[in-house]
Design a protein around this motif. Sequence first.
Motif, PDB file in Angstrom:
ATOM      1  N   UNK A 114      43.987  35.933  31.734  1.00 32.99           N
ATOM      2  CA  UNK A 114      43.847  37.140  30.922  1.00 32.99           C
ATOM      3  C   UNK A 114      43.575  38.361  31.809  1.00 32.99           C
ATOM      4  N   UNK A 115      42.866  38.128  32.916  1.00 34.39           N
ATOM      5  CA  UNK A 115      42.651  39.211  33.885  1.00 34.39           C
ATOM      6  C   UNK A 115      44.003  39.639  34.464  1.00 34.39           C
ATOM      7  N   UNK A 116      44.835  38.635  34.780  1.00 29.12           N
ATOM      8  CA  UNK A 116      46.173  38.931  35.315  1.00 29.12           C
ATOM      9  C   UNK A 116      47.033  39.640  34.272  1.00 29.12           C
ATOM     10  N   UNK A 117      46.902  39.207  33.036  1.00 28.86           N
ATOM     11  CA  UNK A 117      47.700  39.835  31.963  1.00 28.86           C
ATOM     12  C   UNK A 117      47.344  41.311  31.809  1.00 28.86           C
ATOM     13  N   UNK A 118      46.056  41.569  31.854  1.00 28.96           N
ATOM     14  CA  UNK A 118      45.607  42.959  31.730  1.00 28.96           C
ATOM     15  C   UNK A 118      46.173  43.796  32.883  1.00 28.96           C
ATOM     16  N   UNK A 119      46.127  43.212  34.084  1.00 26.85           N
ATOM     17  CA  UNK A 119      46.640  43.925  35.267  1.00 26.85           C
ATOM     18  C   UNK A 119      48.147  44.171  35.127  1.00 26.85           C
ATOM     19  N   UNK A 120      48.859  43.175  34.589  1.00 22.79           N
ATOM     20  CA  UNK A 120      50.311  43.317  34.437  1.00 22.79           C
ATOM     21  C   UNK A 120      50.624  44.380  33.396  1.00 22.79           C
ATOM     22  N   UNK A 121      49.858  44.368  32.315  1.00 24.95           N
ATOM     23  CA  UNK A 121      50.116  45.374  31.267  1.00 24.95           C
ATOM     24  C   UNK A 121      49.819  46.774  31.789  1.00 24.95           C
ATOM     25  N   UNK A 122      48.834  46.872  32.680  1.00 25.79           N
ATOM     26  CA  UNK A 122      48.485  48.177  33.256  1.00 25.79           C
ATOM     27  C   UNK A 122      49.407  48.523  34.421  1.00 25.79           C
ATOM     28  N   UNK A 123      50.284  47.593  34.783  1.00 28.42           N
ATOM     29  CA  UNK A 123      51.198  47.748  35.925  1.00 28.42           C
ATOM     30  C   UNK A 123      50.422  48.174  37.173  1.00 28.42           C
ATOM     31  N   UNK A 124      49.373  47.411  37.441  1.00 31.29           N
ATOM     32  CA  UNK A 124      48.463  47.716  38.545  1.00 31.29           C
ATOM     33  C   UNK A 124      48.598  46.631  39.626  1.00 31.29           C
ATOM     34  N   UNK A 125      49.363  46.909  40.675  1.00 35.77           N
ATOM     35  CA  UNK A 125      49.646  45.888  41.689  1.00 35.77           C
ATOM     36  C   UNK A 125      48.376  45.346  42.362  1.00 35.77           C
ATOM     37  N   UNK A 126      47.433  46.241  42.633  1.00 34.71           N
ATOM     38  CA  UNK A 126      46.217  45.797  43.310  1.00 34.71           C
ATOM     39  C   UNK A 126      45.435  44.818  42.423  1.00 34.71           C
ATOM     40  N   UNK A 127      45.384  45.136  41.134  1.00 36.08           N
ATOM     41  CA  UNK A 127      44.670  44.252  40.203  1.00 36.08           C
ATOM     42  C   UNK A 127      45.403  42.922  40.053  1.00 36.08           C
ATOM     43  N   UNK A 128      46.722  42.947  40.129  1.00 34.60           N
ATOM     44  CA  UNK A 128      47.495  41.697  40.092  1.00 34.60           C
ATOM     45  C   UNK A 128      47.115  40.846  41.304  1.00 34.60           C
ATOM     46  N   UNK A 129      47.113  41.494  42.456  1.00 38.13           N
ATOM     47  CA  UNK A 129      46.783  40.774  43.688  1.00 38.13           C
ATOM     48  C   UNK A 129      45.383  40.152  43.573  1.00 38.13           C
ATOM     49  N   UNK A 130      44.426  40.929  43.107  1.00 37.72           N
ATOM     50  CA  UNK A 130      43.046  40.430  42.986  1.00 37.72           C
ATOM     51  C   UNK A 130      42.938  39.293  41.972  1.00 37.72           C
ATOM     52  N   UNK A 131      43.723  39.383  40.913  1.00 37.87           N
ATOM     53  CA  UNK A 131      43.639  38.336  39.879  1.00 37.87           C
ATOM     54  C   UNK A 131      44.137  36.995  40.413  1.00 37.87           C
ATOM     55  N   UNK A 132      44.966  37.051  41.455  1.00 38.08           N
ATOM     56  CA  UNK A 132      45.494  35.812  42.035  1.00 38.08           C
ATOM     57  C   UNK A 132      44.390  34.880  42.494  1.00 38.08           C
ATOM     58  N   UNK A 133      43.359  35.454  43.067  1.00 45.05           N
ATOM     59  CA  UNK A 133      42.257  34.629  43.562  1.00 45.05           C
ATOM     60  C   UNK A 133      41.466  34.019  42.402  1.00 45.05           C
ATOM     61  N   UNK A 134      41.284  34.812  41.357  1.00 45.23           N
ATOM     62  CA  UNK A 134      40.551  34.327  40.180  1.00 45.23           C
ATOM     63  C   UNK A 134      41.299  33.141  39.566  1.00 45.23           C
ATOM     64  N   UNK A 135      42.620  33.288  39.473  1.00 48.39           N
ATOM     65  CA  UNK A 135      43.438  32.206  38.914  1.00 48.39           C
ATOM     66  C   UNK A 135      43.371  30.986  39.835  1.00 48.39           C
TER      67      UNK A 135
END
Length: 158
Positions: A114-135
């Motif tokens: 869900x963290x990754x989804x939020x980042x994707x919806x916000x089109x935020x590359x840095x947040x996508x990258x960070x969510x990778x570790x959480x996943x």
Amino acid sequence: MRTTCGLLLAGALLITGCAAEEPAGPPLDMRHTTRDLMAGMIDASADALWDAVGTIWDENGENHWEPETEEEWLAVTGAAMTLIESGNLLMLGNRPRDDDQWMVFSQEMIDAAAVALEAARAQDPEAIFDSGEVVYNACNNCHNIYWVGDEQRGRTIP
Ligand code: HEC
């Protein structure tokens, strides 16, 4: 429920009685095992997420990539959605190994995705990258406890 069915099945006449006791619910197709879901859906979606944003340095200098087109963002969004729904699938039918820790780990995967989804919806590359570790941690936490007795374990996980 299992015991009741076993007893009823022992008396051939009562087989229909057993069938009638099946809990009502949607006609789910449960043909895929947990391993099938891991190999066919979950790993591919996680890879799509982990590979979406990155930087490498080589002889040509820095090479950075991130989703750019709407289509590429949609693909990352879909990967995160698939991981969320996969968490639901892990909690269905006979897939849970128990009603306790397994459910917690499945939910953690949902929360991480869900963290990754939020980042994707916000089109935020840095947040996508960070969510990778959480996943990744959510995958690993469950594997540490439940992926046992498998020599290949971890081979397909980066
Ligand atoms: C709730 C527990 C759980 C979570 C969360 C989980 N896994 Fe798994 N995974 C397993 C189990 C258990 C196995 C071993 C297969 C089996 O025993 O049925 C496995 C096996 C695998 C396999 C090997 C499949 C094969 O072909 O043998 C891969 C790849 C995999 N997981 C990837 C992931 C990734 C990537 C994530 C996170 C995005 C993840 N898993 C999250 C429980 C989990």
